[in-house]
Scaffold this active site. Sequence first.
Site, short mmCIF file in Angstrom:
data_model
loop_
_atom_site.label_atom_id
_atom_site.label_comp_id
_atom_site.label_asym_id
_atom_site.label_seq_id
_atom_site.Cartn_x
_atom_site.Cartn_y
_atom_site.Cartn_z
N GLY A 19 0.78 -1.24 0.00
CA GLY A 19 0.00 0.00 0.00
C GLY A 19 0.81 1.28 0.00
O GLY A 19 1.97 1.32 -0.45
N CYS B 235 2.15 2.93 2.44
CA CYS B 235 3.33 2.88 3.31
C CYS B 235 4.55 2.39 2.51
O CYS B 235 5.60 3.03 2.51
CB CYS B 235 3.03 1.94 4.48
SG CYS B 235 4.42 1.60 5.53
N LYS C 36 11.71 7.40 3.86
CA LYS C 36 12.80 7.13 4.82
C LYS C 36 14.06 6.65 4.11
O LYS C 36 15.18 6.89 4.58
CB LYS C 36 12.34 6.12 5.87
CG LYS C 36 11.72 6.78 7.08
CD LYS C 36 10.31 7.24 6.90
CE LYS C 36 9.99 8.65 7.04
NZ LYS C 36 8.58 8.98 6.78
N GLY D 93 -2.18 17.57 3.47
CA GLY D 93 -2.97 16.58 4.20
C GLY D 93 -3.39 15.40 3.34
O GLY D 93 -3.06 15.31 2.15
N ASP E 224 -6.20 4.13 7.64
CA ASP E 224 -6.48 5.51 7.24
C ASP E 224 -7.93 5.73 6.82
O ASP E 224 -8.45 6.85 6.93
CB ASP E 224 -5.58 5.92 6.06
CG ASP E 224 -4.13 6.14 6.48
OD1 ASP E 224 -3.80 5.90 7.66
OD2 ASP E 224 -3.32 6.54 5.62
N HIS F 178 24.48 1.52 30.45
CA HIS F 178 25.36 2.70 30.41
C HIS F 178 26.60 2.39 29.58
O HIS F 178 27.15 1.31 29.71
CB HIS F 178 25.77 3.07 31.83
CG HIS F 178 26.78 4.18 31.88
ND1 HIS F 178 26.41 5.50 31.70
CD2 HIS F 178 28.13 4.15 32.04
CE1 HIS F 178 27.51 6.25 31.77
NE2 HIS F 178 28.56 5.45 31.97
C1 FAD Z 1 4.79 10.66 2.10
C2 FAD Z 1 4.24 9.84 3.22
C3 FAD Z 1 5.08 9.44 4.25
C4 FAD Z 1 4.58 8.68 5.30
N1 FAD Z 1 5.44 8.32 6.31
C5 FAD Z 1 4.97 7.60 7.36
C6 FAD Z 1 5.84 7.19 8.42
O1 FAD Z 1 7.04 7.45 8.40
N2 FAD Z 1 5.31 6.47 9.44
C7 FAD Z 1 3.98 6.15 9.48
O2 FAD Z 1 3.55 5.51 10.45
N3 FAD Z 1 3.13 6.50 8.50
C8 FAD Z 1 3.60 7.22 7.43
N4 FAD Z 1 2.74 7.56 6.41
C9 FAD Z 1 1.32 7.17 6.52
C10 FAD Z 1 1.13 5.68 6.15
O3 FAD Z 1 1.66 5.45 4.86
C11 FAD Z 1 -0.35 5.33 6.21
O4 FAD Z 1 -0.87 5.69 7.48
C12 FAD Z 1 -0.57 3.84 6.01
O5 FAD Z 1 -0.08 3.41 4.76
C13 FAD Z 1 -2.06 3.51 6.11
O6 FAD Z 1 -2.25 2.14 5.92
P1 FAD Z 1 -3.66 1.57 5.39
O7 FAD Z 1 -3.52 0.09 5.46
O8 FAD Z 1 -4.77 2.20 6.10
O9 FAD Z 1 -3.79 2.06 3.87
P2 FAD Z 1 -2.84 2.15 2.61
O10 FAD Z 1 -1.41 1.96 2.97
O11 FAD Z 1 -3.21 3.40 1.93
O12 FAD Z 1 -3.25 0.88 1.74
C14 FAD Z 1 -4.53 0.75 1.19
C15 FAD Z 1 -4.45 -0.28 0.09
O13 FAD Z 1 -5.75 -0.65 -0.29
C16 FAD Z 1 -5.78 -0.86 -1.70
N5 FAD Z 1 -7.17 -0.75 -2.14
C17 FAD Z 1 -7.99 0.28 -2.00
N6 FAD Z 1 -9.20 0.00 -2.51
C18 FAD Z 1 -9.15 -1.26 -2.98
C19 FAD Z 1 -10.07 -2.11 -3.64
N7 FAD Z 1 -11.32 -1.73 -3.87
N8 FAD Z 1 -9.67 -3.35 -3.99
C20 FAD Z 1 -8.40 -3.76 -3.74
N9 FAD Z 1 -7.49 -2.99 -3.13
C21 FAD Z 1 -7.85 -1.75 -2.75
C22 FAD Z 1 -4.87 0.24 -2.22
O14 FAD Z 1 -4.39 -0.08 -3.53
C23 FAD Z 1 -3.76 0.23 -1.17
O15 FAD Z 1 -2.71 -0.64 -1.54
C24 FAD Z 1 3.21 8.30 5.33
C25 FAD Z 1 2.38 8.66 4.28
C26 FAD Z 1 2.88 9.42 3.23
C27 FAD Z 1 1.96 9.79 2.10
#
Ligand code: FAD
Length: 450
Positions: free
Chosen positions: A40, A42, A51, A269, A309, A440
């Site tokens: 996804g 991340c 990173k 955001g 998210d 330490h």
């Molecule tokens: C630039 C940036 C830097 C970041 N750095 C950090 C960090 O250092 N540390 C941290 O904790 N967080 C960080 N984040 C936030 C983190 O990436 C997200 O909080 C995290 O990825 C959320 O996970 P998730 O599983 O909710 O969704 P996502 O990682 O968004 O994954 C959702 C997945 O669902 C899939 N999907 C959606 N709809 C469908 C469907 N209908 N059928 C099949 N698949 C589908 C998508 O293709 C995607 O792969 C960062 C975000 C960004 C943009």
Amino acid sequence: MSNTHDLIIVGAGPGGHAAAEQAARLGAKVAIIEKNQWGGTCTYRGCVPTKALLACSKQYMNIKKLRRLGISTGEVSFDYTAMKRHQQQMVTVSSLGVQKSLKDAGVNLIYGEGKITNPGEVLCISPQGDAQRLVADNIIVAWGSEPLFPSHIKLSQRILTSDGFLALDTLPESVIIVGGSVIGVEFATFLAELGVKVTIVELLDQIIPCEDEESAAFLRQELTRLGIAIHTSARMETLQEIPNVVHLKAIQKTQALELKADYALMCTGRKPVLLFDELNQCGIEYDRKGIIVNENQRTSSEGIYAVGDVTGGVMLAHRAIQQGRAVASYLNGDRSIKYSEEAIPSVIYTHPGVARVGLTERQASEKGLNVETRKVEYAANIMARTELKGNGFVKAIFYEGRLIGVTIIGDDAGELIASMSLVVANGMGTKELKNWIIPHPTLSEILHLL
Ligand SMILES: Cc1cc2nc3c(=O)[nH]c(=O)nc-3n(C[C@H](O)[C@H](O)[C@H](O)COP(=O)(O)OP(=O)(O)OC[C@H]3O[C@@H](n4cnc5c(N)ncnc54)[C@H](O)[C@@H]3O)c2cc1C
């Protein structure tokens, strides 16, 4: 494999991945559906690529400090193509790791688009357009999030979100970053360390507005020292691409501000991915912030849960992971894995980094809590001094002897906050910290001084 499962998860970011792996390890028959990339946001557009790039720029800066230790390196240079290769390799390693851990746990990985047609039923459309009907007792929605930016801004070749910016192969000469929160300051750090002229335009009067004011001021000073121009209290009015350049107009307090750069990066955001047809058809309630869930991640629709998210709130990978593990334990285990909003650590990977768990002083006072604040400087720690990491501090907030918040700004802040998360999450405080034996000499000994 049969089309009947105990649990189907739609989306294989950190939330979906964690839920699938945990549920399968608990003995459930699990399918996970992903339409883009395993891992996804991340893995592909978030934590991992940013990173990897920050690691490159940090090492580049560290080499320049070595003279202080009597080490000469000659002229130092960098190859941005090699840095991008490192970024791509780390993404691949992470994505393969996600797939391997799911397969090892016995999860059925399905590549395609999942559409929840009814509670208990998901239609999966393969990239070739073939449809497969899957049924399960429970479904978890883990659709994730996407960049959010003002509706009057048109993305273009030079006006990008973090997704587009991470795909660039070359380093621009100048960038305007709109938004001085977490993603904005991380990009600013890496770009400025590699010599890009960076300007941050932030609407509020503080960068990293959710964080402790003193830490934000400290970070601002450090970023300014790196050569980053920071405009706070500045409202962007227009942003346009004109041939080979972007042009931004803003109002800063009452003054007009005009800026030009090679690129603009929108860090304003993120918003949850809300697929309204499916939500409405299945009776899943949502609002502007995301899908509404109860304390067990259950939506308003029987048998449908949501993690990560897509549920709004603090959008962080480890939050999504813990929600995923908790819902798997709730559905398929002994319900011993819990998720609590109270103690989610956050880390900003700037140099120096900023990490926090629990409340800031301001948040505590808004809650009317009469707190005691203790502050320790990194310079008081000998390991910090020997390793040239003496710049930073730890600020801890105690309420009736219990630790309710810690902010750390300095090197390795993200590593130090992990132990403090355990203390805050478990309601521990002065008594436990006093009896904690820390090796330490280590940087962690700073926490003993609290
Ligand atoms: C630039 C940036 C830097 C970041 N750095 C950090 C960090 O250092 N540390 C941290 O904790 N967080 C960080 N984040 C936030 C983190 O990436 C997200 O909080 C995290 O990825 C959320 O996970 P998730 O599983 O909710 O969704 P996502 O990682 O968004 O994954 C959702 C997945 O669902 C899939 N999907 C959606 N709809 C469908 C469907 N209908 N059928 C099949 N698949 C589908 C998508 O293709 C995607 O792969 C960062 C975000 C960004 C943009």
